[in-house]
Design a protein around this motif. Structure first.
Motif, mmCIF file in Angstrom:
data_model
loop_
_atom_site.group_PDB
_atom_site.id
_atom_site.type_symbol
_atom_site.label_atom_id
_atom_site.label_comp_id
_atom_site.label_asym_id
_atom_site.label_seq_id
_atom_site.Cartn_x
_atom_site.Cartn_y
_atom_site.Cartn_z
ATOM 1 N N LYS A 188 0.830 -1.211 0.000
ATOM 2 C CA LYS A 188 0.000 0.000 0.000
ATOM 3 C C LYS A 188 0.862 1.257 0.000
ATOM 4 C CE LYS A 188 -3.442 2.214 3.082
ATOM 5 N NZ LYS A 188 -3.686 3.294 2.150
ATOM 6 N N LEU A 240 3.146 1.427 -3.428
ATOM 7 C CA LEU A 240 2.405 1.761 -4.654
ATOM 8 C C LEU A 240 1.424 2.912 -4.431
ATOM 9 C CD1 LEU A 240 1.609 -1.658 -6.348
ATOM 10 C CD2 LEU A 240 3.646 -0.244 -6.495
ATOM 11 N N ASP A 241 1.433 3.445 -3.209
ATOM 12 C CA ASP A 241 0.539 4.552 -2.898
ATOM 13 C C ASP A 241 -0.918 4.163 -3.157
ATOM 14 O OD1 ASP A 241 0.190 7.080 -1.902
ATOM 15 O OD2 ASP A 241 0.107 7.999 -3.879
ATOM 16 N N LEU A 242 -1.290 3.005 -2.639
ATOM 17 C CA LEU A 242 -2.646 2.497 -2.829
ATOM 18 C C LEU A 242 -3.609 3.144 -1.840
ATOM 19 C CD1 LEU A 242 -2.021 0.547 -4.994
ATOM 20 C CD2 LEU A 242 -2.141 -1.335 -3.381
ATOM 21 N N GLY A 243 -4.833 3.350 -2.285
ATOM 22 C CA GLY A 243 -5.869 3.849 -1.391
ATOM 23 C C GLY A 243 -5.805 5.343 -1.209
ATOM 24 N N SER A 244 -6.586 5.842 -0.273
ATOM 25 C CA SER A 244 -6.768 7.282 -0.155
ATOM 26 C C SER A 244 -6.167 7.872 1.104
ATOM 27 C CB SER A 244 -8.268 7.595 -0.168
ATOM 28 O OG SER A 244 -8.930 6.828 0.823
ATOM 29 N N SER A 245 -6.065 7.050 2.160
ATOM 30 C CA SER A 245 -5.658 7.633 3.440
ATOM 31 C C SER A 245 -4.219 8.130 3.374
ATOM 32 C CB SER A 245 -5.799 6.602 4.551
ATOM 33 O OG SER A 245 -4.836 5.591 4.411
#
Lengths: 201, 201
Positions: free
Chosen positions: B170, B173-178
């Motif tokens: 996460k 890969l800079d996954l998601g929004s938080s």
DNA sequence: TCATAAACTGAACACCTATTCATATTTACT
DNA sequence: AGTAAATATGAATAGGTGTTCAGTTTATGA
């Protein structure tokens, strides 16, 4: 967004079409995307090289099509099991069990989906972000009903996906030494999720 | 088992050698192993194509050399932090924190190691089995001291590796929004590991 | 300084692979 | 039956890639 695949119209053509997809899944799993040639695929499918391009604009488009097929199958299979249950505990238990069973029976799923990271990083990101997004919704629902503790649900979703994926990885690749009895694995995972890792002081 | 790499003997040659490795790491990360050409590597390193084969017998041998380098770096970095701590709780906390910091600073590590699954499956299996094996030893030690509950430590090792890897994924890969504040992430992970996911009835 | 080894070059080699296309066969439908 | 569309073929194309090697330059050390 939509697929550029040309669907077959006759019965025999449908066989050809499916044969190409099945051969590709088998070969992508065994040798990887880059290790698999279009000629390999058509040879295993029992058709001429040119036939491939009747249905698929390119090798990459075939891969994307397979990826979408498999991701839908995974979601559908897990959702069906999870939705049978009411409590978050049972949902988690059925979800992880369904995932492990799936990768045990069809280990190619795991490999092909993960390989997207090295074929088109955006495909990979989309897959996990949308999976996480649905997961977060379910967790938020359970949180609002007081079933789970007040934690950052996005992070929790990656924690739970990580557990499921690595247990699935162990089963799919036959990692480690222990016998992979699925019920035993699920018991251990749920025990840890429920009671934590540490002894109470 | 041993590397077939020919070490450089002069100062300039050492620069060339390191330059090739650095360029390869950069390119393997950005374009993947198969998407990277030996010519790409030598061009980025500023040397002729033939120079590559002065030091590396093949492109695959270079990849293996890099993989071994990176896996040692990961183990060493994490072990250094973990060994500073005495309790299992602190070891886990420092371990996951060190891993996240590492993949945040050097996201290429993550990509290159995982890609081994699609280059040589045995390399991948060896990597995770030996990582798990060491993990199990540490967990068994903590179990014998009564610090952690009586669980199947091999399964627990894959659970904990899964959590760490997916949280690392996460971040890398800079996954998601938080916002990926590392201390916050570590807090959530440790909270879940310590107290479990569910509310006490 | 000078001989030897090390380092370097880049064109050439041998092989491979995704894709195209002219041609032929099969199917669907009136 | 007859015709147009669909399906299938496989050799040819066009481009690419890992690796080699004969020749050249640079560094070492006596």
């Amino acid at each position: 967004m939509e697929t550029l695949i040309k669907e077959p119209r006759t019965r025999n053509a449908k066989n050809t079409f499916n044969s190409i997809i099945e051969s590709a899944i088998d070969l992508f799993y065994r040798r990887g995307y880059h290790g698999t040639t279009v000629k390999d695929i058509t040879k295993e499918a029992g058709v001429a090289a040119g036939t491939f391009y009747l249905y698929f604009p390119s090798k990459l488009d075939l891969y994307k099509h397979i990826l979408i097929m498999l991701s839908h199958e995974i979601r559908r299979t897990i959702a069906a099991k999870v939705n049978e249950k009411k409590s978050r505990y049972d949902k988690e238990r059925e979800g992880i069990k369904a995932f492990i069973l799936l990768v045990k029976e069809q280990p190619y799923m795991y490999n092909i989906i993960w390989e997207s990271l090295y074929i088109d990083r955006e495909l990979f990101k989309d897959y996990y972000e949308s999976f996480a997004s649905r997961y977060v919704k379910g967790l938020n629902q359970s949180a609002s009903e007081g079933e789970i503790r007040d934690l950052d649900t996005e992070i929790v979703s990656y924690i739970l996906m990580g557990i499921t994926n690595f247990i699935g990885l162990k089963v799919a690749l036959d990692l480690g030494s222990s016998n992979d009895d699925i019920n035993h694995i699920v018991d251990v995972v749920m025990d840890l999720i429920k009671h934590g890792l540490f002894t109470k002081k």
